[in-house]
Every structure is written in C-alpha cells, then in structure tokens.
Design a protein around this motif. Structure first.
Motif, PDB file in Angstrom:
ATOM      1  N   LEU A   1       0.838  -1.208   0.000  1.00 31.74           N
ATOM      2  CA  LEU A   1       0.000   0.000   0.000  1.00 31.74           C
ATOM      3  C   LEU A   1       0.867   1.250   0.000  1.00 31.74           C
ATOM      4  O   LEU A   1       2.037   1.223   0.394  1.00 31.74           O
TER       5      LEU A   1
ATOM      6  N   GLU B   1      -1.921   5.058   3.178  1.00 35.51           N
ATOM      7  CA  GLU B   1      -2.978   4.061   3.356  1.00 35.51           C
ATOM      8  C   GLU B   1      -2.602   2.978   4.366  1.00 35.51           C
ATOM      9  O   GLU B   1      -3.409   2.131   4.688  1.00 35.51           O
TER      10      GLU B   1
ATOM     11  N   SER C   1      -4.652   4.114   9.116  1.00 35.76           N
ATOM     12  CA  SER C   1      -5.056   4.857   7.920  1.00 35.76           C
ATOM     13  C   SER C   1      -5.759   6.175   8.249  1.00 35.76           C
ATOM     14  O   SER C   1      -5.890   7.029   7.394  1.00 35.76           O
TER      15      SER C   1
END
Length: 137
Positions: free
Chosen positions: A57, A61, A65
C-alpha cells in the motif's frame, strides 16, 4: 470455530479468552510463523499475509489509515501454540444432562442455586461431582 466466529461481533457482551492471536485485518488465527505488532496501538496484530499486503500500500494508506503518521510494525515470533488441540478426555454420558428439563429437575431436587457467586461455585462443584459419580446418592 463456528461458535467463535458467531459470537465474535458480540465480544463486548461476553468474557472472551483468546488462546491464540487473531489478525486485526482478516480475523484469522495465527498459530505459527510471525505476527506483526504495533507498539503504539493496543492489541493490533496482523498476520504475515496481511503484512505483505500492507507493505504494498501507499504510505498514507498504511496502518493507521486515519492518522497522518504511520506506525512501525514489529515482527514477533509465535511460540507455544500446540499443533494438536484435540481433547484427550472421553465423553461422559449422563441422563441429567440429556435435556434442559432433566438438568433443571436435578438442580431443583438438590437445591442447586446459581444466584450468587458462592452458591454458583458450590452448585457447579456438586453438579460435576454428580456427573463423575452417578451412583452416589
């Protein structure tokens, strides 16, 4: 396993003891390998598979998050989880535990009560004694 999955959403209503760590993302139990722990978040653990997906990711993210900063995940070896978890005890059959009504009759006849902790402990002990010694009056 199905019972655990069924009552997991209601865990705030029950006293639950987790004998194995479960992944915070995929909810699978981790019994071997490594678990990845966040030292800043209480009880956040992910499995190797979810850790690999987390690394793919983008930085914003990743865990957590909802924050501007990312937390570092540390590997922890999973040790002490037995491979075989079958119960070695035999099944004890008793007519008092065949139906709910039979158990209720046993408790009423012997004045077993569960309304206080003290009575519940005594009644549980006597029920177990009765289970293991069915011929004793």
């Amino acid at each position: 396993m199905q019972l655990g999955e069924t009552i997991y959403p209601m865990e705030e209503d029950f006293i639950m003891v987790h004998l194995q760590y479960s992944c915070s993302n995929c909810r699978s139990f981790m019994s071997s390998g490594k678990r990845w722990a966040c030292h800043q978040c209480r009880s956040f653990y992910i499995c190797d598979k979810c850790y690999s997906a987390e690394q793919e990711l983008e930085e914003r993210e990743r865990h957590p998050s909802n924050s501007r900063e990312t937390h570092e995940l540390h590997p922890v070896d999973i040790v002490g989880v037995p491979e075989e978890t079958k119960d070695g005890d035999g099944i004890i059959e008793s007519k008092f535990f065949d139906t709910r009504h039979a158990f209720l009759s046993l408790c009423q006849e012997n004045h077993y009560q569960f309304d206080t902790l003290r009575r519940a402990k005594h009644s549980s002990m006597m029920v177990l004694y009765r289970l293991h010694n069915p011929t004793v009056v």
